[in-house]
Design a protein around this motif. Sequence first.
Motif, PDB file in Angstrom:
ATOM      1  N   VAL A 116      15.864  22.579  48.912  1.00 32.27           N
ATOM      2  CA  VAL A 116      16.184  22.213  47.525  1.00 32.27           C
ATOM      3  C   VAL A 116      17.177  21.049  47.555  1.00 32.27           C
ATOM      4  O   VAL A 116      18.170  21.096  48.282  1.00 32.27           O
ATOM      5  N   GLU A 117      16.931  20.008  46.735  1.00 32.76           N
ATOM      6  CA  GLU A 117      17.891  18.913  46.610  1.00 32.76           C
ATOM      7  C   GLU A 117      19.159  19.456  45.971  1.00 32.76           C
ATOM      8  O   GLU A 117      19.095  20.218  44.990  1.00 32.76           O
ATOM      9  N   ILE A 118      20.311  19.095  46.519  1.00 30.55           N
ATOM     10  CA  ILE A 118      21.570  19.742  46.118  1.00 30.55           C
ATOM     11  C   ILE A 118      21.856  19.580  44.622  1.00 30.55           C
ATOM     12  O   ILE A 118      22.484  20.450  44.000  1.00 30.55           O
ATOM     13  N   ARG A 119      21.375  18.498  44.022  1.00 29.18           N
ATOM     14  CA  ARG A 119      21.645  18.294  42.591  1.00 29.18           C
ATOM     15  C   ARG A 119      20.715  19.126  41.693  1.00 29.18           C
ATOM     16  O   ARG A 119      20.862  19.124  40.469  1.00 29.18           O
ATOM     17  N   ASP A 120      19.757  19.840  42.336  1.00 33.65           N
ATOM     18  CA  ASP A 120      18.825  20.670  41.560  1.00 33.65           C
ATOM     19  C   ASP A 120      19.080  22.160  41.730  1.00 33.65           C
ATOM     20  O   ASP A 120      18.252  22.986  41.328  1.00 33.65           O
ATOM     21  N   VAL A 121      20.200  22.539  42.346  1.00 33.58           N
ATOM     22  CA  VAL A 121      20.424  23.965  42.641  1.00 33.58           C
ATOM     23  C   VAL A 121      20.576  24.795  41.361  1.00 33.58           C
ATOM     24  O   VAL A 121      20.381  26.015  41.385  1.00 33.58           O
ATOM     25  N   ASN A 123      18.628  24.913  39.042  1.00 31.83           N
ATOM     26  CA  ASN A 123      17.303  25.397  38.643  1.00 31.83           C
ATOM     27  C   ASN A 123      16.813  26.575  39.498  1.00 31.83           C
ATOM     28  O   ASN A 123      15.740  27.115  39.252  1.00 31.83           O
ATOM     29  N   VAL A 124      17.584  26.935  40.509  1.00 31.72           N
ATOM     30  CA  VAL A 124      17.166  27.987  41.446  1.00 31.72           C
ATOM     31  C   VAL A 124      17.510  29.364  40.881  1.00 31.72           C
ATOM     32  O   VAL A 124      18.584  29.565  40.291  1.00 31.72           O
ATOM     33  N   GLU A 125      16.592  30.312  41.065  1.00 37.84           N
ATOM     34  CA  GLU A 125      16.810  31.667  40.566  1.00 37.84           C
ATOM     35  C   GLU A 125      17.872  32.390  41.393  1.00 37.84           C
ATOM     36  O   GLU A 125      17.992  32.187  42.600  1.00 37.84           O
ATOM     37  N   LYS A 126      18.612  33.233  40.698  1.00 34.16           N
ATOM     38  CA  LYS A 126      19.637  34.035  41.360  1.00 34.16           C
ATOM     39  C   LYS A 126      18.992  34.929  42.421  1.00 34.16           C
ATOM     40  O   LYS A 126      17.927  35.497  42.198  1.00 34.16           O
ATOM     41  N   GLY A 127      19.641  35.031  43.600  1.00 36.73           N
ATOM     42  CA  GLY A 127      19.115  35.865  44.671  1.00 36.73           C
ATOM     43  C   GLY A 127      18.212  35.128  45.637  1.00 36.73           C
ATOM     44  O   GLY A 127      17.784  35.686  46.648  1.00 36.73           O
ATOM     45  N   SER A 128      17.910  33.848  45.340  1.00 34.78           N
ATOM     46  CA  SER A 128      17.043  33.051  46.223  1.00 34.78           C
ATOM     47  C   SER A 128      17.817  32.585  47.465  1.00 34.78           C
ATOM     48  O   SER A 128      19.047  32.423  47.433  1.00 34.78           O
ATOM     49  N   SER A 129      17.073  32.378  48.543  1.00 38.40           N
ATOM     50  CA  SER A 129      17.645  31.810  49.771  1.00 38.40           C
ATOM     51  C   SER A 129      17.197  30.360  49.881  1.00 38.40           C
ATOM     52  O   SER A 129      15.992  30.075  49.813  1.00 38.40           O
ATOM     53  N   ILE A 130      18.156  29.444  50.044  1.00 32.84           N
ATOM     54  CA  ILE A 130      17.802  28.024  50.046  1.00 32.84           C
ATOM     55  C   ILE A 130      18.479  27.269  51.191  1.00 32.84           C
ATOM     56  O   ILE A 130      19.483  27.728  51.761  1.00 32.84           O
ATOM     57  N   ASN A 148      29.769  25.891  47.250  1.00 33.53           N
ATOM     58  CA  ASN A 148      30.646  27.046  46.986  1.00 33.53           C
ATOM     59  C   ASN A 148      30.349  27.668  45.622  1.00 33.53           C
ATOM     60  O   ASN A 148      30.295  28.898  45.482  1.00 33.53           O
ATOM     61  N   ASN A 149      30.137  26.815  44.614  1.00 36.05           N
ATOM     62  CA  ASN A 149      29.824  27.338  43.270  1.00 36.05           C
ATOM     63  C   ASN A 149      28.466  28.032  43.249  1.00 36.05           C
ATOM     64  O   ASN A 149      28.279  29.059  42.571  1.00 36.05           O
ATOM     65  N   THR A 150      27.506  27.457  43.972  1.00 38.08           N
ATOM     66  CA  THR A 150      26.156  28.040  44.016  1.00 38.08           C
ATOM     67  C   THR A 150      26.192  29.431  44.630  1.00 38.08           C
ATOM     68  O   THR A 150      25.531  30.364  44.148  1.00 38.08           O
ATOM     69  N   VAL A 151      26.965  29.578  45.718  1.00 36.27           N
ATOM     70  CA  VAL A 151      27.091  30.888  46.381  1.00 36.27           C
ATOM     71  C   VAL A 151      27.740  31.896  45.427  1.00 36.27           C
ATOM     72  O   VAL A 151      27.321  33.062  45.337  1.00 36.27           O
ATOM     73  N   LYS A 152      28.758  31.449  44.679  1.00 39.12           N
ATOM     74  CA  LYS A 152      29.422  32.346  43.715  1.00 39.12           C
ATOM     75  C   LYS A 152      28.477  32.800  42.604  1.00 39.12           C
ATOM     76  O   LYS A 152      28.629  33.882  42.033  1.00 39.12           O
ATOM     77  N   ASN A 153      27.456  31.973  42.320  1.00 34.49           N
ATOM     78  CA  ASN A 153      26.475  32.300  41.279  1.00 34.49           C
ATOM     79  C   ASN A 153      25.340  33.190  41.786  1.00 34.49           C
ATOM     80  O   ASN A 153      24.351  33.403  41.080  1.00 34.49           O
TER      81      ASN A 153
END
Length: 605
Positions: A116-121, A123-130, A148-153
């Motif tokens: 996944v392009e980092i600026r599109d994270v 759009n990723v569903e919660k619980g996904s592995s990227i 860090n924010n993506t992991v917290k989400n």
Amino acid sequence: MIIAGIDIGNATTETAVARFNNQEKPEFLSSGIYDTSGMKGTRQNIHGIFASLKIALDKAHLTVDDIDLIRINEAAPVIGDVAMETITETIITESTMIGHNPSTPGGLGIGVGVTVEIRDVHNVEKGSSIIVIIPREVDFEDSSRIINNTVKNGIFVNGAIVQRDDGVLINNRLDKKIPIVDEVSLIEKVPLNMRAAIEVAAPGSVVEQLSNPYGIATVFDLTSDETKLVVPVSRALIGNRSAVIIKTPAGDVKERKIPAGKIIIQGATKKAEINVDDGAERIMEAIRSVAPVEDIKGEPGTNAGGMLEKVRQVMSNLTEQLPATIKIQDLLAVDTFVPQVVKGGMAEEFSMENAVGIAAMVKADKLQMNMIAEELEKELGIKVEVGGVEANMAVRGALTTPGSNKPLAIIDMGAGSTDAAIINRAGEIKSIHLAGAGNMVTMLIGSELGFEDMGISEDIKKYPLAKVESLFHIRHEDGTVQFFDKPLDPQTFARVVILTPNRMVPIPGNYSLDRIRTVRREAKTKVFVVNAIRSLERVSPTGNVRDIEFVTLVGGSALDFEIPQLVTDALSKYSIVAGRANIRAIEGPRNAVATGLVLAYGVGD
């Protein structure tokens, strides 16, 4: 005083037992030979040492308690390996990979997820592995903050592929450490929304999961057929500190070529780089031009790089040393052909493809041999010492051949390496240890004839051939006919067979007798004749082979039914008198090093 000299070779371990009376000339009592256990120069050798020693002691009606001293050879630091490198590039389908060994990867371990392009994270569903893809426009501060924010989400960020050399900077700012591969210049070529695996090894180590085809199969849930396709990928990643593999749908990636690659040769004063696809002759010229060789490396991400790093890794695992501390001190390259399956063929058609056979020899820490000596001493309760250099001991043993005298040169033709040494009238010895011997001949025969069973290739190397022309007669390869009173095995009828001591072994395939014989003789010439000449060049006082008068051939390969004749014939062109040794007038070409270890006792190595 009773002394045992023990020579640990690549294929066999040989023992000579002798009694010293008042430091006079030793009285040899017996000898023993047994298959070497484990790879030469490792702790696994001890079983073979025990077995060889016991055979010799039983012959002399002695026990271990009768032995006062054991002397073992100093050959342990040297290990050989062989591989085939096709000059035509390997084609890989349905995958893409990044294995360029950046100087600053971040993190550690392996991570799996969808790219996944980092600026599109967002759009990723919660619980996904990227696995996040970070282009040049996004700097390390923004990247680490977004991750860090993506992991917290609640999204699992399991790795990163970065265009800049920001791997360490990003990793230092992460709350949860992940493997990061940076310096990926063509990051726009990395496919998005595809399952990917990324691995980063610790400094001084190399990737393990993604350099193993079964490791890739585990990550991507591959079938056995799909696993076959990723073998070239895993092979090219051997020796890399970091790697990325991305699985793409069929047809998305038409082909990905792994080149044969460059070999980088570092000498004491000079350095040379040569492409494998330039052929064996150019590779050997490059090695001669920088001699003495200090280390040889392969270009990362190529077939040659994978092969040479595998040699280093095998030695590292055996000796518990870091791969970076292990140096490849010699290499023998040989031009040959290998059958390659035609892609898209209807009936497993194949074509003969140019290839280069490579034998590499690794020199590791001599302390390994001292460890073996200490362990032997502990097990047996007998003093064990490491004797002199293997080739130096072989010269001393060879001088027990009736009719030999100083000055004398020897060529020790074993399974994994070819040694040469010369002793002058003053008793001074000069020696060399080179890659390539019997094991490489077996590999060349098997590769060129397309045999996966190395046992068949080994028998072709060791024994003569014949054609079974009826159930009652065969025609030998020299044209003579032999008749039999009883019918032969019907399975051998109209087949080319190997005449082993126990039975006739039919050779699979439809090769003619002449074809197999030619392959066998050419393989022996390419390895043993070439190594005989280049080893004598290295030990000659003037660097000229013609300045050597007498050569004796020792070692297991000197027992071969045609190698001594091939070498003798080649050396006769240099006006050299060469022939097979007869150690102590009874052992033939075997037992030279073991005998030399005994003879060197008390007089220096």
